[in-house]
Design a protein around this motif. Sequence first.
Motif, PDB file in Angstrom:
ATOM      1  N   GLY A  56       0.721  -1.141   0.079  1.00  0.00           N
ATOM      2  CA  GLY A  56      -0.101   0.040  -0.098  1.00  0.00           C
ATOM      3  C   GLY A  56       0.856   1.281   0.065  1.00  0.00           C
ATOM      4  O   GLY A  56       0.385   2.291   0.428  1.00  0.00           O
ATOM      5  N   GLN A  57       2.047   1.303  -0.361  1.00  0.00           N
ATOM      6  CA  GLN A  57       2.980   2.631  -0.507  1.00  0.00           C
ATOM      7  C   GLN A  57       3.965   2.273  -1.539  1.00  0.00           C
ATOM      8  O   GLN A  57       4.526   1.274  -1.524  1.00  0.00           O
ATOM      9  CB  GLN A  57       3.272   2.890   0.948  1.00  0.00           C
ATOM     10  CG  GLN A  57       4.246   1.609   1.700  1.00  0.00           C
ATOM     11  CD  GLN A  57       4.777   2.389   3.135  1.00  0.00           C
ATOM     12  OE1 GLN A  57       3.850   2.583   3.986  1.00  0.00           O
ATOM     13  NE2 GLN A  57       5.907   2.217   3.435  1.00  0.00           N
ATOM     14  N   ILE A  87       2.017   9.865   2.936  1.00  0.00           N
ATOM     15  CA  ILE A  87       1.443   9.107   4.058  1.00  0.00           C
ATOM     16  C   ILE A  87       2.413  10.052   4.997  1.00  0.00           C
ATOM     17  O   ILE A  87       3.778   9.729   5.201  1.00  0.00           O
ATOM     18  CB  ILE A  87       2.126   7.663   4.254  1.00  0.00           C
ATOM     19  CG1 ILE A  87       1.322   6.983   2.940  1.00  0.00           C
ATOM     20  CG2 ILE A  87       1.770   7.031   5.439  1.00  0.00           C
ATOM     21  CD1 ILE A  87       1.767   5.443   2.742  1.00  0.00           C
ATOM     22  N   ARG A 100       0.769   6.914  -0.687  1.00  0.00           N
ATOM     23  CA  ARG A 100      -0.003   5.692  -0.580  1.00  0.00           C
ATOM     24  C   ARG A 100      -0.075   5.144  -2.251  1.00  0.00           C
ATOM     25  O   ARG A 100      -0.412   5.775  -3.141  1.00  0.00           O
ATOM     26  CB  ARG A 100      -1.577   6.238  -0.339  1.00  0.00           C
ATOM     27  CG  ARG A 100      -2.310   5.036   0.101  1.00  0.00           C
ATOM     28  CD  ARG A 100      -3.423   5.125   0.985  1.00  0.00           C
ATOM     29  NE  ARG A 100      -4.478   6.011  -0.047  1.00  0.00           N
ATOM     30  CZ  ARG A 100      -5.192   6.926   0.343  1.00  0.00           C
ATOM     31  NH1 ARG A 100      -5.169   7.534   1.689  1.00  0.00           N
ATOM     32  NH2 ARG A 100      -6.047   7.401  -0.427  1.00  0.00           N
ATOM     33  N   GLU A 102      -2.061   3.190  -4.457  1.00  0.00           N
ATOM     34  CA  GLU A 102      -3.566   2.748  -4.713  1.00  0.00           C
ATOM     35  C   GLU A 102      -3.644   1.417  -5.503  1.00  0.00           C
ATOM     36  O   GLU A 102      -4.515   0.336  -5.168  1.00  0.00           O
ATOM     37  CB  GLU A 102      -4.380   3.646  -5.418  1.00  0.00           C
ATOM     38  CG  GLU A 102      -4.435   5.326  -4.647  1.00  0.00           C
ATOM     39  CD  GLU A 102      -5.166   5.344  -3.535  1.00  0.00           C
ATOM     40  OE1 GLU A 102      -5.736   4.270  -3.103  1.00  0.00           O
ATOM     41  OE2 GLU A 102      -5.113   6.184  -2.667  1.00  0.00           O
TER      42      GLU A 102
END
Length: 376
Positions: A56-57, A87, A100, A102
């Motif tokens: 997620g990052q 983030i 982040r 996606e």
Amino acid sequence: MRPATATAAVATSILGAGAAAVAAGRYAGDVALKAPSSERPFPADRRVTVHATAAGQVTLTRSFAALRPGTYGLVGDDVHAVVGPVIDQAHQAADTVVRRLERVNRGTLRPGAKVRFTPEVHTGDPATALGLEYREVEITGELGALPAWFVPGPRDTWVITAHGIGTTREHPLNLLGFLNGQQLPVLDIAYRGDAGAPRSPDALSHLGESEWRDLDAAIRFAVRYGAEKVVLHGWSTGASMALHASANSALRDRICGLVLDSPVMDWATTLRALAAARGVPSALLPLAVRAAQGQTGLRGARLLDTSLPRTLHVPTLIFHGPDDTLAPWQPSRALAAHRPDLVALHPVAQAPHAAMWNADPVYYEETLRRFLTPLM
């Protein structure tokens, strides 16, 4: 040296220098106006390096682009991904930034990859990208058949979308789900110079001044197939096309609203920015502007002079960023000041050219919903 010989030598030198300047200017103009594509980045959109990925990052080289708020596409060799906000709680090194991640639409986002930010967050067509029913249609334009995606809806007000510099008809996919949720039919067009569409006779972009006739053809198509009214939604040169169509289309009475995202109304400034972004030396930029005007007949001042406020006849919503380096927002401010009865200007801070939705999708869509509701 005899006087006559010396005069001839000087004249020859002057003529030679003049010819070289003309040739240099023509080259610079060609470079700036070569029909744009998604492979030609916007000014200041330099590539950044992917340093690491995790669940997620993604960690990117720190830059102005990497720190922008909002949601953007990342595009590189055989990869397209979508990143969200920075983030804040992540460990941020001095030379990197964590955003982040996606999703990855295509390929693999590997450490070491070079990517750039793009406002296009979807790839494919309305079905593959968004799960929307659509039809591939052809619009008869003055240069030939123009491909378009038609997403049906029950209302008789249609939205016709026109992308801008450096993007494709995938760019309006950002809003297609929202517009479909408003039950509006949408016609998302490709126009001259796009993949699958005819080329301009000179193979150059005219920054909307000839391309608008393809948008006019789309209006005719929409009316022929059931549209009572149309809203034109354009980005960048697509927004300029919408302005030209609203002033010049034989069906201008069917246009009930304009949505302009980062409209190009000062073509000389845009041309200089494009030329500089594509490596034209600063000394050649004035020559590039003059050469482009000579080659294409660009008369962009028509979108700046007093005739536009008088000609404008429908409600107009403008999203524009004060930080836009490609299409300055001062003409948008001037137009809103001249016609406060018709024009609503919504500035979007820290947003690059034609990426007003990306900076704050929720704000953009809610503002758009309020604008469209009385036009439906």
